[in-house]
Design an enzyme around this catalytic site. Structure first.
Site, mmCIF file in Angstrom:
data_model
loop_
_atom_site.group_PDB
_atom_site.id
_atom_site.type_symbol
_atom_site.label_atom_id
_atom_site.label_comp_id
_atom_site.label_asym_id
_atom_site.label_seq_id
_atom_site.Cartn_x
_atom_site.Cartn_y
_atom_site.Cartn_z
ATOM 1 N N HIS A 159 0.828 -1.197 0.000
ATOM 2 C CA HIS A 159 0.000 0.000 0.000
ATOM 3 C C HIS A 159 0.861 1.244 0.000
ATOM 4 O O HIS A 159 2.022 1.212 0.411
ATOM 5 C CB HIS A 159 -0.936 0.016 1.218
ATOM 6 C CG HIS A 159 -0.222 -0.047 2.526
ATOM 7 N ND1 HIS A 159 0.225 -1.237 3.081
ATOM 8 C CD2 HIS A 159 0.167 0.918 3.398
ATOM 9 C CE1 HIS A 159 0.820 -0.995 4.231
ATOM 10 N NE2 HIS A 159 0.814 0.316 4.454
ATOM 11 N N CYS A 165 2.191 3.706 11.386
ATOM 12 C CA CYS A 165 3.142 3.156 10.427
ATOM 13 C C CYS A 165 3.476 4.249 9.418
ATOM 14 O O CYS A 165 2.813 5.294 9.386
ATOM 15 C CB CYS A 165 2.583 1.916 9.732
ATOM 16 S SG CYS A 165 1.207 2.235 8.601
#
Length: 695
Positions: free
Chosen positions: A65, A214
């Site tokens: 992603h 993240c």
């Protein structure tokens, strides 16, 4: 707004054998549907995210992603592999691959849906339904939340596993999520029979607050949150999670933080507002640990609390350290501190330097001998106005060294560093230590304040520390060191450097010009560029023939990269994307104005071809400027200060030659890339925008 995923974005027979091939296969489906405008650019962003941390998860899941400027709307593509693909998960290959694409300015609603998908990937019933789906439309429906996962899996009374209805992020460890199928279901604490020994336990459960984050903030952030919340429910512990993701973050209630018994940081980027949790037991791990072993983390923080282990009280964080990663080296932090000082100094350089240059243009180079305008000013005389400009510019220029020193110390130690930093910078001027003295004074001041801040102070004195004690003690120490210890050697070094520049001629001057040109073009406005620029500007404080040549060479070289990229997009536009051709138009003005950063979009997209080309042209221009004996009294302005340049026609010729060298090289290198790809750059065979997919 299109649906997040459609049947066309699902491949139930993904044949790729590597993670790169899998990402390409799914990205091609996104490009075919018009959701990705530049396939290669998007894949480069995916690869860059993958390089930060593998995206494989336990349970056979891969979630490549990224956020990308090449994505038109939030999109998800799904692939199912029969043989499995290695995404770096500890338990082996992944058979369920989710490629998540978010635009650079993705809206919060869709990012929230993506985050909820990440949470449901922890649900074994949901993943089991995807593994047994027989039609792409069915899989897309499951992911959107149009159909219950239980229907596919054969269960009769399971909750829906889709994500469409769950836009709100849970913030507590509520028992709303179904545990993964692979895990043994746990009985909620409230419904479990109460053993006799439980009567002796406190009524209030152990309370944990957690932060998950993240680098991209799309998937791992929310999966870690879900994992921690489920583990907390199973352990009878209250877990409250703040997800610092792409859609922003909502701070935990301050009272909740104050009442917490322990803290878990599961993160791969710096926790924002970390000082809120000071003085509590803290477990600090990477985000994947929060996903893979949440029960261990909860047990660890409970053990720390039982032993009374707490973190240190919060200390002020310097501005340049607030965004620093936990693994930043000292060299990286030093660069940030120096860049802080330079960035605050540059406006004084621009204002003061241009005022002085304009004064010279109006009143001639003898205007520096004019009397003070406070004593003598004639409204109708141009020389009086020139003297006014010169003296205002001189005052502004006089702040260069103190501002440099003060804000280097500020970058290191926050506001307490300002006073000793400015004092040290002013002393550097007093003893003629110049730019180098200011730089050293700033580092000394910051280090002294940081050392004082580490001393344990009685609570009664803490209120006066930043206002009285720290400024007093640090100023005395910095003043002593600058006047009596390091100041004189630095002043001698500064004088030697000035004398060396004054005597530069012939081959030595040409070599210096080439080196400065390389520095200006290496990182296009970054630290090395700023070092070369600050070196040149420092020489203007006490100008001589050598320092004026250095300033001319630095500005000329800094103009080359954006001008070269602008020329290259004009001459061979087919080698560049549509966005780059648009950036090329703006680069003409940026280059002419001496804004080297105008070449950054090109270097970011193709650094291995653009940066060496820019450096070659910059080195040629810097060397030629020195060889031609060009001088410059203005620290900025580009072509708009040509009247203030010595040998202006030769100066422009040096810039033109360097621009042509860089242009020729970048066209050659990009042309070779196009040839190796096997198709002309304008062949409309790659992505939805019609821009060629480059190798």
């Amino acid at each position: 707004m299109s649906e997040l995923i459609t049947a066309e974005l699902v491949d139930l027979d993904l044949s790729a054998e590597t993670k790169d091939a899998a990402a390409r296969s799914l990205a091609e489906r996104m490009a075919a549907s018009g959701r990705v405008t530049d396939l290669e650019g998007f894949l480069a962003d995916v690869a860059a995210r993958e390089a930060q941390m593998p995206t494989g998860l336990d349970g056979g899941i891969g979630i490549p992603h990224c956020r990308s400027t090449h994505v038109t709307e939030p999109t998800l593509a799904f692939g199912r592999s029969a043989s499995g693909i290695d995404f770096g998960a500890p338990d082996g290959p992944a058979d369920l691959i989710f490629l998540i694409a978010a635009p650079a300015g993705g809206d919060a609603d869709h990012l929230s849906i993506l985050s909820t998908l990440a949470r449901h990937l922890m649900d074994g019933e949901f993943t089991g339904a995807l593994r047994s789906a027989t039609e792409p439309g069915r899989a897309a429906s499951l992911i959107r939340g149009d159909a219950p996962a239980a229907a596919e899996a054969g269960a009769t009374d399971a909750a829906e596993a889709g994500v469409g209805e769950a836009a709100e992020e849970p913030t507590t460890a509520a028992a709303e999520a179904t545990p993964p199928a692979a895990a043994e279901p746990s009985t909620p604490a409230a419904a479990a029979p109460t053993p006799p020994e439980a009567a002796a336990q406190p009524a209030a459960p152990f309370r944990i607050v957690a932060i998950t984050s993240c680098p991209t903030g799309i998937a791992h952030t929310y999966m870690a949150a879900e994992s921690l919340e489920k583990a907390g429910t199973a352990a009878g512990v209250e877990v409250f999670v703040e997800t610092q993701g792409s859609a922003g973050f909502k701070r935990l209630d301050p009272q909740l933080v104050a009442d917490a018994d322990g803290v878990i940081f599961a993160h791969d980027v710096e926790v924002r507002d970390k000082e809120r949790f000071a003085g509590k037991p803290i477990v600090d791990v990477g985000v994947k640990a929060g996903i893979n072993r949440p029960a261990e983390l909860i047990a660890e923080v409970r053990q720390k609390a039982a032993r009374g282990e707490v973190s240190a009280p919060a200390r002020p964080t310097a501005p340049m350290d607030k965004g620093a990663g936990a693994t930043d080296s000292y060299a990286t932090r030093l660069r940030k501190w120096l860049m802080t000082g330079v960035s605050y100094m540059v406006p004084f350089v621009a204002a003061g330097g241009l005022l002085i240059a304009l004064a010279f243009a109006i009143g001639g180079y003898t205007i520096n001998k004019a009397p003070s305008v406070a004593d003598h000013f004639v409204w109708t005389e141009a020389t009086s106005w020139a003297a006014l400009l010169f003296q205002i510019g001189g005052v502004a220029f006089g702040f260069l060294v103190p501002v440099l020193a003060g804000f280097i110390a500020y970058g290191m130690a926050d506001r307490p560093g300002l006073v000793p930093g400015f004092v040290g910078g002013a002393i550097a001027l007093t003893i003629n230590a110049g730019f180098l003295g200011g730089l050293i004074a700033g580092l000394i001041a910051g280090a002294v304040v940081m050392a004082i801040q580490r001393v344990t102070i009685p609570p009664v004195l803490r209120g006066i520390m930043p206002v009285v004690v720290i400024p007093l003690i640090s100023s005395v120490i910095v003043g002593f060191l600058m006047f009596l210890v390091v100041g004189k050697p630095i002043a001698a070094l500064q004088k030697g450097l000035t004398d060396w520049l004054s005597g530069l001629s012939g081959a030595n001057a040409i070599i210096l010009g080439a080196i400065l040109g390389l520095m200006m073009c290496f990182d296009l406005g970054g630290p090395l560029n700023k070092v070369a620029y600050a070196f040149a500007v420092g020489g203007l404080a006490n100008p001589n023939e050598g320092s004026l040549k250095v300033m001319a060479a630095v500005m000329a070289a800094g103009m080359v990269p954006p001008l070269a990229m602008a020329l290259a997009t004009t001459v061979r536009g087919r080698l560049f994307t549509k966005a780059e051709r648009e950036n090329g138009k703006a680069a003409w003005v940026l280059g002419a104005s001496f804004i080297t950063e105008g070449a950054i979009p090109f270097a970011a997209a193709d650094p291995l071809r653009v940066i060496p080309s820019a450096m070659a042209g910059g080195a040629v221009t810097g060397a030629l400027s020195m060889a031609f004996g060009c001088t410059l009294r203005a620290p900025h302005g580009g072509i708009f200060v040509v009247p203030l340049i010595g040998q202006p026609l030769l100066y422009l010729l040096a810039i033109a030659i360097g621009t042509c060298v860089s242009t020729a090289l970048v066209i050659l290198l990009k042309g070779l890339r196009g040839a190796s790809a096997g198709s002309p750059a304008d062949t409309p065979a790659s992505d939805a925008s019609g821009v060629t997919v480059a190798a």
